[in-house]
Design a protein around this motif. Structure first.
Motif, PDB file in Angstrom:
ATOM      1  N   ILE A  23      16.287 -15.196  -4.181  1.00  0.00           N
ATOM      2  CA  ILE A  23      17.369 -14.562  -3.417  1.00  0.00           C
ATOM      3  C   ILE A  23      17.375 -13.056  -3.651  1.00  0.00           C
ATOM      4  O   ILE A  23      17.489 -12.264  -2.710  1.00  0.00           O
ATOM      5  CB  ILE A  23      18.723 -15.187  -3.786  1.00  0.00           C
ATOM      6  N   ILE A  24      17.233 -12.654  -4.907  1.00  0.00           N
ATOM      7  CA  ILE A  24      17.245 -11.222  -5.236  1.00  0.00           C
ATOM      8  C   ILE A  24      16.045 -10.506  -4.615  1.00  0.00           C
ATOM      9  O   ILE A  24      16.196  -9.450  -3.993  1.00  0.00           O
ATOM     10  CB  ILE A  24      17.272 -11.034  -6.764  1.00  0.00           C
ATOM     11  N   PHE A  25      14.855 -11.075  -4.755  1.00  0.00           N
ATOM     12  CA  PHE A  25      13.664 -10.409  -4.220  1.00  0.00           C
ATOM     13  C   PHE A  25      13.632 -10.405  -2.695  1.00  0.00           C
ATOM     14  O   PHE A  25      13.158  -9.446  -2.092  1.00  0.00           O
ATOM     15  CB  PHE A  25      12.391 -11.028  -4.789  1.00  0.00           C
ATOM     16  N   PHE A  26      14.124 -11.455  -2.051  1.00  0.00           N
ATOM     17  CA  PHE A  26      14.206 -11.449  -0.586  1.00  0.00           C
ATOM     18  C   PHE A  26      15.189 -10.383  -0.114  1.00  0.00           C
ATOM     19  O   PHE A  26      14.955  -9.700   0.880  1.00  0.00           O
ATOM     20  CB  PHE A  26      14.621 -12.807  -0.038  1.00  0.00           C
ATOM     21  N   PHE A  48       8.241  -8.686   7.069  1.00  0.00           N
ATOM     22  CA  PHE A  48       9.254  -9.399   6.294  1.00  0.00           C
ATOM     23  C   PHE A  48       8.806 -10.825   6.006  1.00  0.00           C
ATOM     24  O   PHE A  48       8.920 -11.296   4.868  1.00  0.00           O
ATOM     25  CB  PHE A  48      10.595  -9.397   7.036  1.00  0.00           C
ATOM     26  N   PHE A  49       8.288 -11.533   6.995  1.00  0.00           N
ATOM     27  CA  PHE A  49       7.866 -12.913   6.762  1.00  0.00           C
ATOM     28  C   PHE A  49       6.615 -12.992   5.882  1.00  0.00           C
ATOM     29  O   PHE A  49       6.489 -13.903   5.065  1.00  0.00           O
ATOM     30  CB  PHE A  49       7.654 -13.646   8.084  1.00  0.00           C
ATOM     31  N   ILE A  50       5.716 -12.054   6.026  1.00  0.00           N
ATOM     32  CA  ILE A  50       4.556 -12.023   5.131  1.00  0.00           C
ATOM     33  C   ILE A  50       5.013 -11.737   3.702  1.00  0.00           C
ATOM     34  O   ILE A  50       4.550 -12.367   2.744  1.00  0.00           O
ATOM     35  CB  ILE A  50       3.531 -10.977   5.616  1.00  0.00           C
ATOM     36  N   GLY A  51       5.948 -10.820   3.555  1.00  0.00           N
ATOM     37  CA  GLY A  51       6.497 -10.516   2.235  1.00  0.00           C
ATOM     38  C   GLY A  51       7.225 -11.695   1.621  1.00  0.00           C
ATOM     39  O   GLY A  51       7.158 -11.914   0.407  1.00  0.00           O
ATOM     40  N   MET A  52       7.913 -12.477   2.446  1.00  0.00           N
ATOM     41  CA  MET A  52       8.597 -13.664   1.940  1.00  0.00           C
ATOM     42  C   MET A  52       7.613 -14.671   1.365  1.00  0.00           C
ATOM     43  O   MET A  52       7.859 -15.257   0.303  1.00  0.00           O
ATOM     44  CB  MET A  52       9.422 -14.320   3.052  1.00  0.00           C
ATOM     45  N   VAL A  53       6.504 -14.877   2.036  1.00  0.00           N
ATOM     46  CA  VAL A  53       5.497 -15.824   1.554  1.00  0.00           C
ATOM     47  C   VAL A  53       4.890 -15.321   0.248  1.00  0.00           C
ATOM     48  O   VAL A  53       4.733 -16.091  -0.713  1.00  0.00           O
ATOM     49  CB  VAL A  53       4.408 -16.053   2.621  1.00  0.00           C
ATOM     50  N   VAL A  54       4.571 -14.039   0.191  1.00  0.00           N
ATOM     51  CA  VAL A  54       3.979 -13.465  -1.018  1.00  0.00           C
ATOM     52  C   VAL A  54       4.958 -13.545  -2.185  1.00  0.00           C
ATOM     53  O   VAL A  54       4.582 -13.932  -3.300  1.00  0.00           O
ATOM     54  CB  VAL A  54       3.526 -12.008  -0.758  1.00  0.00           C
ATOM     55  N   VAL A  58       4.257 -15.633  -5.680  1.00  0.00           N
ATOM     56  CA  VAL A  58       4.186 -14.888  -6.930  1.00  0.00           C
ATOM     57  C   VAL A  58       5.323 -15.293  -7.867  1.00  0.00           C
ATOM     58  O   VAL A  58       5.114 -15.527  -9.060  1.00  0.00           O
ATOM     59  CB  VAL A  58       4.199 -13.363  -6.663  1.00  0.00           C
ATOM     60  N   TRP A  59       6.530 -15.410  -7.340  1.00  0.00           N
ATOM     61  CA  TRP A  59       7.670 -15.775  -8.186  1.00  0.00           C
ATOM     62  C   TRP A  59       7.555 -17.212  -8.694  1.00  0.00           C
ATOM     63  O   TRP A  59       7.963 -17.508  -9.813  1.00  0.00           O
ATOM     64  CB  TRP A  59       8.976 -15.556  -7.440  1.00  0.00           C
ATOM     65  N   ALA A  60       6.982 -18.094  -7.903  1.00  0.00           N
ATOM     66  CA  ALA A  60       6.743 -19.462  -8.375  1.00  0.00           C
ATOM     67  C   ALA A  60       5.765 -19.451  -9.544  1.00  0.00           C
ATOM     68  O   ALA A  60       5.956 -20.171 -10.529  1.00  0.00           O
ATOM     69  CB  ALA A  60       6.213 -20.329  -7.240  1.00  0.00           C
ATOM     70  N   GLY A  61       4.738 -18.648  -9.463  1.00  0.00           N
ATOM     71  CA  GLY A  61       3.787 -18.530 -10.563  1.00  0.00           C
ATOM     72  C   GLY A  61       4.422 -17.960 -11.819  1.00  0.00           C
ATOM     73  O   GLY A  61       4.162 -18.434 -12.931  1.00  0.00           O
ATOM     74  N   VAL A  62       5.274 -16.959 -11.662  1.00  0.00           N
ATOM     75  CA  VAL A  62       5.956 -16.366 -12.811  1.00  0.00           C
ATOM     76  C   VAL A  62       6.886 -17.389 -13.458  1.00  0.00           C
ATOM     77  O   VAL A  62       6.924 -17.526 -14.690  1.00  0.00           O
ATOM     78  CB  VAL A  62       6.738 -15.099 -12.387  1.00  0.00           C
ATOM     79  N   CYS A  63       7.621 -18.118 -12.654  1.00  0.00           N
ATOM     80  CA  CYS A  63       8.540 -19.125 -13.185  1.00  0.00           C
ATOM     81  C   CYS A  63       7.781 -20.241 -13.893  1.00  0.00           C
ATOM     82  O   CYS A  63       8.213 -20.729 -14.939  1.00  0.00           O
ATOM     83  CB  CYS A  63       9.414 -19.701 -12.082  1.00  0.00           C
TER      84      CYS A  63
END
Length: 83
Positions: A23-26, A48-54, A58-63
């Motif tokens: 939510i914060i990064f979006f 925006f949609f490309i950034g959402m996918v990236v 990336v955030w899933a990997g960090v988590c």
């Protein structure tokens, strides 16, 4: 779809961090594209949609890196007695 896969491997704290971070990064991405760069919805839709996918990947990997559930290990003695 990615959420269902990620949630089974994260701890409770990791699930909270995953959703809060997205939510914060979006929000930051939307602010940057539409606020700072001053794009309209037509101009900023694709980035925006490309950034959402990236961000989601990336955030899933960090988590997963920080809040992955520990593997369950069976005790060798209980495994031998069950057989």
């Amino acid at each position: 779809m990615l959420d269902a896969l990620i949630l089974r491997y994260l701890t409770r704290r990791g699930v909270i961090a995953y959703f809060a971070g997205q939510i914060i990064f979006f929000g930051l991405l939307a602010f940057y594209i539409f606020g700072i760069e001053d794009n309209s919805m037509d101009q900023g839709e694709t980035p925006f949609f490309i950034g959402m996918v990236v961000i989601a990947l990336v955030w899933a990997g960090v988590c997963l890196l920080f809040w992955k559930k520990p593997k369950e290990t069976k005790d060798l003695n209980t495994a031998e007695t069950e057989s």
